[in-house]
Design an enzyme around this catalytic site. Structure first.
Site, PDB file in Angstrom:
ATOM      1  N   GLU A 320       0.833  -1.241  -0.012  1.00 29.33           N
ATOM      2  CA  GLU A 320       0.005  -0.096  -0.063  1.00 29.33           C
ATOM      3  C   GLU A 320       0.913   1.264   0.010  1.00 29.33           C
ATOM      4  O   GLU A 320       0.773   2.088   0.932  1.00 29.33           O
ATOM      5  CB  GLU A 320      -0.854   0.183   1.052  1.00 29.33           C
ATOM      6  CG  GLU A 320      -1.964  -1.089   1.339  1.00 29.33           C
ATOM      7  CD  GLU A 320      -2.457  -1.237   2.762  1.00 29.33           C
ATOM      8  OE1 GLU A 320      -3.539  -1.635   2.758  1.00 29.33           O
ATOM      9  OE2 GLU A 320      -1.933  -0.837   3.469  1.00 29.33           O
ATOM     10  N   CYS A 391      -0.732  33.116  11.675  1.00 31.75           N
ATOM     11  CA  CYS A 391      -0.381  34.048  13.178  1.00 31.75           C
ATOM     12  C   CYS A 391       0.413  33.207  14.179  1.00 31.75           C
ATOM     13  O   CYS A 391      -0.323  33.008  15.135  1.00 31.75           O
ATOM     14  CB  CYS A 391      -1.942  34.733  13.318  1.00 31.75           C
ATOM     15  SG  CYS A 391      -2.221  35.751  12.589  1.00 31.75           S
ATOM     16  N   GLU A 392       1.322  32.632  13.723  1.00 28.42           N
ATOM     17  CA  GLU A 392       2.192  31.753  14.827  1.00 28.42           C
ATOM     18  C   GLU A 392       3.607  31.449  14.256  1.00 28.42           C
ATOM     19  O   GLU A 392       3.738  31.518  12.982  1.00 28.42           O
ATOM     20  CB  GLU A 392       1.487  30.643  15.174  1.00 28.42           C
ATOM     21  CG  GLU A 392       1.237  29.459  14.205  1.00 28.42           C
ATOM     22  CD  GLU A 392       0.530  28.534  15.013  1.00 28.42           C
ATOM     23  OE1 GLU A 392       1.070  27.632  15.688  1.00 28.42           O
ATOM     24  OE2 GLU A 392      -0.796  28.437  15.032  1.00 28.42           O
TER      25      GLU A 392
HETATM   26  N1  LLP Z   1      -1.174   1.756   4.799  1.00 30.04           N
HETATM   27  C1  LLP Z   1      -1.683   1.992   5.891  1.00 30.04           C
HETATM   28  C2  LLP Z   1      -2.443   1.270   6.621  1.00 30.04           C
HETATM   29  C3  LLP Z   1      -1.460   3.179   6.364  1.00 30.04           C
HETATM   30  O1  LLP Z   1      -1.715   3.591   7.513  1.00 30.04           O
HETATM   31  C4  LLP Z   1      -0.568   4.343   5.801  1.00 30.04           C
HETATM   32  C5  LLP Z   1      -0.335   5.662   6.122  1.00 30.04           C
HETATM   33  C6  LLP Z   1      -0.196   3.748   4.427  1.00 30.04           C
HETATM   34  C7  LLP Z   1      -0.551   2.518   3.963  1.00 30.04           C
HETATM   35  C8  LLP Z   1       0.720   4.534   3.501  1.00 30.04           C
HETATM   36  O2  LLP Z   1       2.001   4.976   3.902  1.00 30.04           O
HETATM   37  P1  LLP Z   1       2.960   5.738   3.008  1.00 30.04           P
HETATM   38  O3  LLP Z   1       3.301   4.826   1.945  1.00 30.04           O
HETATM   39  O4  LLP Z   1       2.462   7.121   2.343  1.00 30.04           O
HETATM   40  O5  LLP Z   1       4.071   6.221   3.988  1.00 30.04           O
HETATM   41  N2  LLP Z   1       0.886  12.311   7.690  1.00 30.04           N
HETATM   42  C9  LLP Z   1       2.081  11.539   7.843  1.00 30.04           C
HETATM   43  C10 LLP Z   1       1.963  10.123   7.183  1.00 30.04           C
HETATM   44  C11 LLP Z   1       0.945   9.024   8.015  1.00 30.04           C
HETATM   45  C12 LLP Z   1       0.969   7.891   7.197  1.00 30.04           C
HETATM   46  C13 LLP Z   1      -0.532   7.286   7.914  1.00 30.04           C
HETATM   47  N3  LLP Z   1      -0.405   5.964   7.197  1.00 30.04           N
HETATM   48  C14 LLP Z   1       3.111  12.339   7.075  1.00 30.04           C
HETATM   49  O6  LLP Z   1       2.747  13.172   6.539  1.00 30.04           O
HETATM   50  O7  LLP Z   1       4.400  11.775   7.170  1.00 30.04           O
END
Ligand code: LLP
Length: 463
Positions: A320, A391-392
């Protein structure tokens, strides 16, 4: 204002204040292909193009700030993932990184599936024509309404995250007279080397059922007896922005270990495993990400070997990736509003966006690169901090980077590698309007997500 140098900011050769930076690059006009999307070029005239279009034209036509997405690069990354894993595996794009209907159509055309983690993401995926059976539904606390919606839509599988959810989903599936395919999300106990907020396979966090604590095995026991559920396999996601393949390999080994235990206890060979996402990307030239082919090769081999040793038929693998597909394909285009040198420290460059379009720096201490893109410059490098208009003082987009000392209001600068978790985590803080996403390909540009307007804000405020 003239393009004069700013005398007070530190320059090349000065003693620099503390920060995350290394030495300034030899040539600030060079755009490192590691962090910029595939079709980005600096022209002989000095400005930057993407998909054959000049960023100055994009700014004029669509305004700033804007996320600019390189469709060709996006599609190429989808293909690289699909080809890396071949026909014996499925690639689910993690929609949380960035999801829009155009992106869903590209995914569909390139043969990828989608992973969604809310009713909203499911609606976007379905409304753009992704077949329901190619959608996986995730989340640690899916609501009853979301589960009903997912089952009714016929999603391929639901990744179950708790005992409570097993019971809830069993009941919903029976109500709807179907047998819902599920995976069980397990916590494999790997300490992924990434920011604490995006690591998900150590014990002390909210996701999954623990392998070592016996909860994963217990969830399997229950899933095999509950009506309305068809247990297809096991899911593991160890975290995000990970460079080291060792964590994925340990996870794969432990998941196959659980399959072997399940066979021994229940006489059942589960046909699927999902090893999640999490592969890191380059935000700066210091980052060295792994290629999909590398991770595919090692995971496939480990699963094959471990299965052979445990006398198991190798399950179908799915992965994924979110960030690794969409992250590098976009940059955020900003216009410089003010340039403020602070004696002996650095120069604060304020742009027309900020933490509302990129919260990652404030939230995870994320590092980014930045470049002047509306023209080239031969001025000295100037230690800069790119900040927004909120504003921070934590409203920082790029904590430390070098920009040319002749930077001036009206210049366009761009922050690369903002395709993932920027628009999808954007907010309306200070009633900022979320920027548009503009897709470019082969000399053509089009808005795929339009800029918010004040009418959009007022439409929700019905007081
Ligand atoms: N599968 C599941 C079950 C997940 O929870 C996630 C990401 C992915 C796949 C995809 O992960 P990726 O390949 O994109 O790393 N907001 C954070 C990242 C949170 C990821 C949450 N889950 C950031 O900006 O670094």
């Amino acid at each position: 204002m003239s393009r004069s140098a700013h005398p007070a900011g530190p320059r090349h050769g000065d003693v620099l204040p503390e920060g995350h930076f290394t030495a300034p690059p030899a040539d600030l006009n060079l755009l490192d292909p590691k962090v910029w999307s595939a079709t980005v070029r600096r022209t002989d005239a000095g400005s930057v193009t993407v998909g054959g279009i000049d960023v100055r034209d994009l700014a004029e036509q669509f305004g700033t700030p804007a996320y600019v997405m390189d469709e060709q690069d996006f599609r190429a990354r989808c293909r690289a993932w699909r080809e890396a894993f071949g026909t014996g595996a499925d690639v689910y794009y993690a929609g949380k990184a960035f999801l829009s209907r155009a992106v869903v159509r590209w995914l569909h055309e390139e043969g990828l599936n989608v992973d969604v983690c809310s009713g909203g993401e499911l609606t976007v995926a379905l409304s753009a024509g992704m077949p329901a059976e190619r959608i996986a539904f995730h989340g640690n606390n899916k609501s009853k309404a979301e589960l009903e919606y997912a089952v009714k839509s016929g999603v391929g599988h639901i990744v179950v995250d708790s005992y409570d959810e097993l019971v809830r989903l069993s009941w919903i599936a029976q109500q709807q007279g179907v047998r819902q395919q599920i995976l069980i999300r397990v916590t494999v106990g790997v300490e992924a080397h990434t920011h604490e907020f995006i690591a998900t396979a150590h014990e002390d966090q909210k996701f999954g059922l623990s392998l070592s604590g016996g909860h994963a095995a217990e969830a399997v026991r229950r899933a095999l007896t509950l009506d309305g559920l068809e247990l297809r396999g096991i899911h593991s996601h160890i975290g995000s922005q990970i460079f080291d393949t060792a964590g994925f390999e340990v996870a794969a080994r432990r998941v196959v270990g659980l399959l072997a235990e399940i066979k021994a206890e229940h006489g059942v060979e589960l046909p699927e495993i999902d090893l999640g996402g999490g592969l890191g990307i380059a935000y700066t030239s210091d980052d060295d990400p792994r290629e999909p082919a590398e991770i595919a090769g090692s995971l496939t081999e480990i699963v094959r070997r471990e299965c052979a040793a445990a006398d198991l038929t190798p399950p179908r693998i799915s992965v994924e990736p979110g960030r690794a597909i969409v992250g590098p394909t976009a940059f955020t285009l900003y216009e410089v509003g003010t340039v403020k040198p602070l004696d002996g420290l650095r120069t604060y460059v304020s742009v027309d966006g900020g933490m509302s379009d990129n919260i990652r720096t404030a939230l995870y201490d994320a590092e980014y690169s930045v470049a002047l893109v509306s023209r080239a410059s031969t001025a000295e490098p100037m230690l800069s901090r790119v900040v927004g208009k909120h504003c921070e003082s934590g409203d920082i987009i790029v904590r430390d980077a070098f920009l040319p000392a002749d930077l001036a209001p009206g210049d366009l600068i761009a922050v690369p590698a903002t395709g993932a978790y920027c628009r999808s985590m954007a907010s309306n803080y200070n009633h900022a309007l979320k920027p548009p996403v503009v897709a470019v390909a082969d000399g053509r540009s089009r808005v795929i997500v339009r800029r918010e307007t004040e009418e959009d804000l007022l439409r929700l405020d019905i007081g």
